[in-house]
Design an enzyme around this catalytic site. Structure first.
Site, PDB file in Angstrom:
ATOM      1  CG  ASP A 162      62.743 -30.573 -82.283  1.00 32.70           C
ATOM      2  OD1 ASP A 162      62.703 -29.263 -81.570  1.00 32.70           O
ATOM      3  OD2 ASP A 162      63.915 -31.106 -82.937  1.00 32.70           O
ATOM      4  CE1 TYR A 179      63.121 -35.354 -76.152  1.00 32.82           C
ATOM      5  CE2 TYR A 179      64.403 -35.013 -74.518  1.00 32.82           C
ATOM      6  CZ  TYR A 179      63.722 -34.168 -75.667  1.00 32.82           C
ATOM      7  OH  TYR A 179      63.526 -32.840 -75.114  1.00 32.82           O
TER       8      TYR A 179
END
Lengths: 245, 245
Positions: A53, A111
């Site tokens: 993103d 992540y």
């Protein structure tokens, strides 16, 4: 044709995400492809391991590209270092088998999400942590996170709508640690839907505030409704740490 | 009048240093005084522990100010947090004796200088380290640094010219460590001349490259000529770490 695999780190703060877009020059893929194309004198197309993103960072993003260019990988590294902006760095380039595909071959991704849980912001980490002054309860976050481990339909944990694609994913582990008020949430899974990590984090933050219990998180999973889950956590705290093949 | 002592951290990257200047709004002192003056409705004058150069950072800068303002120190912290820019943070405010003076009372200061000595830049630390790809010899730097320990005339290690003031200072210790290619040089002394730490670092870098031996550093000290010493190391690698009273 050579097939080259790159390990990339980037400070995503000012970028609109990994993927090239028509209406902006500020994408990681766009920046790297431009330099690679100049270097190889070919129209290089990078295959990335996935999208990130707008504002999200990466420590070890993986991409590959095919080229006829005969330059050594060391020369390529030097060239890229010279021409890429300061917030994008190529850590390595290696020759891989023709069949290697940075996206299709992904086995899992890791992540990390960083939360500064101290009262005041950290001036040196302000672009790389989400600052939240309200003290979070680590144990409550850990209990809630355990509900998400395993294979589930994560439809409640994505902002993707009306898609025919499967929203079933497997989370292998979630580790939550804290040191000097810096919370680090590490999430490993076989794949992630759009915004999924940030919605997981937003949900775990609610758990840490005492607003959600593990049974609530179970209910969120089962309801399959986005609005049941927590809010989207800020992009700047998120880093793609590793991609496993 | 209350006398209040503040501990301040700042990312100096975009600032013209600590000290207020007439021709720019971009100083740390200027920014904090403006908010303090608004808060107290007085013309607050901050006494800082010393100047820091344009671009230099601070982890624990100390300053004090006098005020008749009756607000609690906690309320002041919240107010400052609200109105200061993101790259300036007040870590603490405490009531001190009337006679405390942030500059006159300094016993010693500790600076650290960070060098990324890996081949490529670190995208996340690019504003907080000096990047130098040529491998430095740590032992050579340590040997050279030992010559500077103790009380010396540091005239060769300042860009200050034609001053009548003493250029004699005492360096208490210099520690040089390395981890994953990140070199950290820690310098503690009773006081520092203008640019002194950065010229010491520039000189130690020359030693680390093999261009200067400990006897050369001794000669530089004795010659008392600025041009004999190493170049001025970049500001962005320098942090004022602590001030001892």
């Amino acid at each position: 044709m050579r097939n080259l695999k790159m390990k990339i780190s980037y400070d995503g703060f000012k970028y609109k995400g990994w993927q090239k877009q028509k209406d902006t020059d500020l994408t990681i893929q766009g920046k790297i492809e431009a330099v690679l194309s100049k270097m190889t004198e070919e129209a290089v197309q990078l295959v990335g391991c996935g999208r990130t993103d707008s504002g999200v960072h990466a420590e070890n993003y993986i991409a590959n590209f095919h080229t006829k260019c005969a330059l050594s990988t060391d020369t390529m590294l030097d060239y890229l270092y010279e021409y890429l902006p300061e917030d994008i760095g190529i850590k390595s380039i290696e020759e891989v088998a023709e069949r290697f595909h940075a996206r299709y071959n992904v086995k899992s991704k890791t992540y990390v999400y960083k939360i500064n849980n101290n009262k005041f912001r950290d001036v040196f980490n302000r672009k790389y942590t989400y600052h939240l002054a309200d003290k979070l309860n680590l144990m409550k976050m850990r209990y809630a996170s355990q509900v998400l481990i395993g294979t589930h339909d994560f439809q409640s944990f994505t902002n993707l709508r009306n898609s025919d694609k499967s929203t079933i994913r497997t989370i292998n582990y979630i580790n939550i640690d804290e040191k000097d008020g810096l919370l680090v949430i590490e999430v490993n899974g076989n794949g992630f839907l759009w915004n999924m990590v940030r919605i997981i984090v937003g949900t775990l933050i609610e758990a840490g505030k005492g607003n959600l219990k593990p049974t609530d998180v179970e209910k969120i999973l089962n309801e399959k409704k986005r609005w049941e889950a927590g809010p989207l956590a800020q992009a700047k705290g998120l880093f793609l740490r590793d991609v496993e093949y």
